[in-house]
Design an enzyme around this catalytic site. Sequence first.
Site, short mmCIF file in Angstrom:
data_model
loop_
_atom_site.label_atom_id
_atom_site.label_comp_id
_atom_site.label_asym_id
_atom_site.label_seq_id
_atom_site.Cartn_x
_atom_site.Cartn_y
_atom_site.Cartn_z
N GLY A 1 11.99 -79.77 7.58
CA GLY A 1 13.00 -79.71 8.63
C GLY A 1 14.01 -78.62 8.33
O GLY A 1 13.65 -77.50 7.96
N THR B 1 3.11 -78.61 12.62
CA THR B 1 3.74 -79.92 12.49
C THR B 1 3.44 -80.84 13.65
O THR B 1 3.09 -80.39 14.75
CB THR B 1 5.28 -79.73 12.40
OG1 THR B 1 5.91 -80.98 12.13
CG2 THR B 1 5.87 -79.16 13.68
N THR C 1 6.18 -81.93 8.06
CA THR C 1 5.57 -80.70 8.54
C THR C 1 4.69 -80.25 7.40
O THR C 1 4.71 -80.83 6.33
CB THR C 1 6.72 -79.72 8.86
OG1 THR C 1 7.48 -80.26 9.93
CG2 THR C 1 6.29 -78.33 9.18
N SER D 1 13.21 -74.92 16.16
CA SER D 1 12.53 -75.31 14.93
C SER D 1 13.20 -74.66 13.73
O SER D 1 13.95 -73.69 13.87
CB SER D 1 11.07 -74.84 15.01
OG SER D 1 10.42 -75.05 13.79
N ASN E 1 6.00 -83.11 13.85
CA ASN E 1 7.40 -83.50 13.71
C ASN E 1 7.52 -84.60 12.66
O ASN E 1 7.58 -84.31 11.48
CB ASN E 1 8.06 -83.88 15.03
CG ASN E 1 9.58 -83.93 14.88
OD1 ASN E 1 10.12 -83.31 13.98
ND2 ASN E 1 10.26 -84.67 15.74
N ASP F 1 13.00 -82.66 18.67
CA ASP F 1 13.68 -81.48 18.11
C ASP F 1 14.62 -80.83 19.12
O ASP F 1 15.40 -79.94 18.76
CB ASP F 1 12.66 -80.46 17.59
CG ASP F 1 12.31 -80.70 16.12
OD1 ASP F 1 12.93 -81.58 15.50
OD2 ASP F 1 11.41 -80.02 15.60
N1 GLY Z 1 9.84 -80.42 13.51
C1 GLY Z 1 10.47 -79.70 12.50
C2 GLY Z 1 10.72 -78.27 12.84
O1 GLY Z 1 10.06 -77.74 13.70
O2 GLY Z 1 11.57 -77.63 12.26
#
Ligand code: GLY
Length: 578
Positions: free
Chosen positions: A483, A408, A390, A461, A410, A432
């Site tokens: 993350g 992001t 991200t 998220s 991902n 996610d």
């Molecule tokens: N894809 C990572 C988040 O949104 O936390």
Amino acid sequence: MSKAKTLFLALLLPLSLSLNLATGQTASPLVRYDTSYDIVSPVRAQHGMVASEQALATQVGLDILKRGGNAVDAGVAVGFALAVVLPNAGNLGGGGFMLIHDAKSGKDVALDFREMAPAAASRDMYLDAAGQVIPERSLYTHLAVGVPGTVAGLALALEKYGSMPLKDVIAPAIKLAQQGFEVSPTLAAKLAAERGHMERWPSTRAIFFKDGRPLQAGAILRQTDLARSLRLIAAQGKSAFYQGEIGKKIVAEMARHQGSITAADLSNYRVVERTPVSGTYRGYQVLSMPPPSSGGVHIVQMLNMLEHYPVRDYGSNSAQNLHLLSEIMKLAYADRSEYLGDPDFSKVPLQGLTARAYAAELVRQIDPERATPSAAIKPGQPQAYESDQTTHYSVADKYGNVVSTTYTLNMNFGSGIVAGGTGIVLNNEMDDFSAKPGVPNAFGLIGGEANAIRAYKRPLSSMSPTIVLKDGKPFLVTGSPGGSRIISTTLQTIVNVIDHGMNVAEATITPRIHQQWMPDQLRVEKGISPDTLRLLAQKGQQLAPSATLGRTQTIQMDAGGFYGYSDPRNPDGKALGY
Ligand code: GLY
């Protein structure tokens, strides 16, 4: 900020004994450091500052500020530029969150342009007939792609809070895409690492590969299809993406490969303006991203817990402090697994989780001498350990506006799929969601019912763009990729500045830890002393060495100016001011 350059170690033993009200323990620093000099200096400026993970994008934002644009103009320009020069995370084909402090109105707003599950998405879409998760289906297929939100999010931010025309803020990104830029060793390494996922798609190979190999460091990455897509958006606005030529190409890409995004899905996509999660910490107001992010809720929840302790006296990265951080993280991340999801689909007890009374209740469970095993904190559903691909950027202008954005694809390069003819890398944000609530998916990711897949729902998220206000004015803008580690990284940045009196550079380089309840591991970056680690192990902490945790882009400001720092954990990043 005036910084005297004298080292001053005051022996304050008798004065510094302070009582930990929550535990009855005393914290007794032998010395209290003078925090008025810099060990590492931030970038200083008088009129404005931009910090991002790619120097070329930072420069784009700075140029806009110098031309008189506000922080939102610059933030939108940086968002489009990162889609070109940071193609593994910056994006048009993904989604994210932007927090804005608008100086004129005094308003704080959280823009949610998170990807959305298409209409055809369903709870069991990644399971086989036997109910087992099909490996990689939620990651590297056209079914992994959520309806992108970035173009709508950036366009809305500019329209409502910016001052410049869209074509002007996109122009630098078009130039970078058309003329190309040199691939850095960092980007080359990411391309090499994702080779397997990217090389199966001819549209992706055509851009990121040469002579059958991923582009090497020093190669020039030119993205002419992406330049054309950006030109279309500059001329027609977001409709070029959601209804026009780009959208049609995305839908055709889906149709060719059994993806599920339709023209109606694109057309129905909406940005949601939400109220930031708000809390106070030692007199500062902390604003961060509300659900469908879990970040803001848990940052406020953990700060509420920390306020029960004399964190400053414990000292930065002491065993006592890291033990405390680990224990509060376990409590917060356990709640995350149970209660967090898209608030438009399930009730998130936001007030309860961020209530001071609840934090007071939680800290009673913390034993200052002994780690509580995660399994004893709350039985049940451990939650996802998310990918860290991200990116975050922060902008502050001379008018008093600030922008904090995390967006992001991902994983690195998302699904690895470029929608044919667009140059746009598509996300794999559907991963996610919980592929199968309560049960680990192929990647060991586990989640709860609140994050189960539903049509039109947004996946949970951890992205936590954050703004800290002092007396109603911006004091700190920060955030990180990483993350689930985004939340703990952002928390430690705030604590380093507010409790430990660090400047943003010091707050950034200080080694970090991360504990997310499940697995029961205290992840530690290199640089924490062996003595400290031994003390933590004696308290029962389950230590695990970690790769870098987070990569912050932070700006602090006061009457004297702006102080920015781009996390050196990514050498391509830069903070620039003027
Ligand atoms: N894809 C990572 C988040 O949104 O936390």
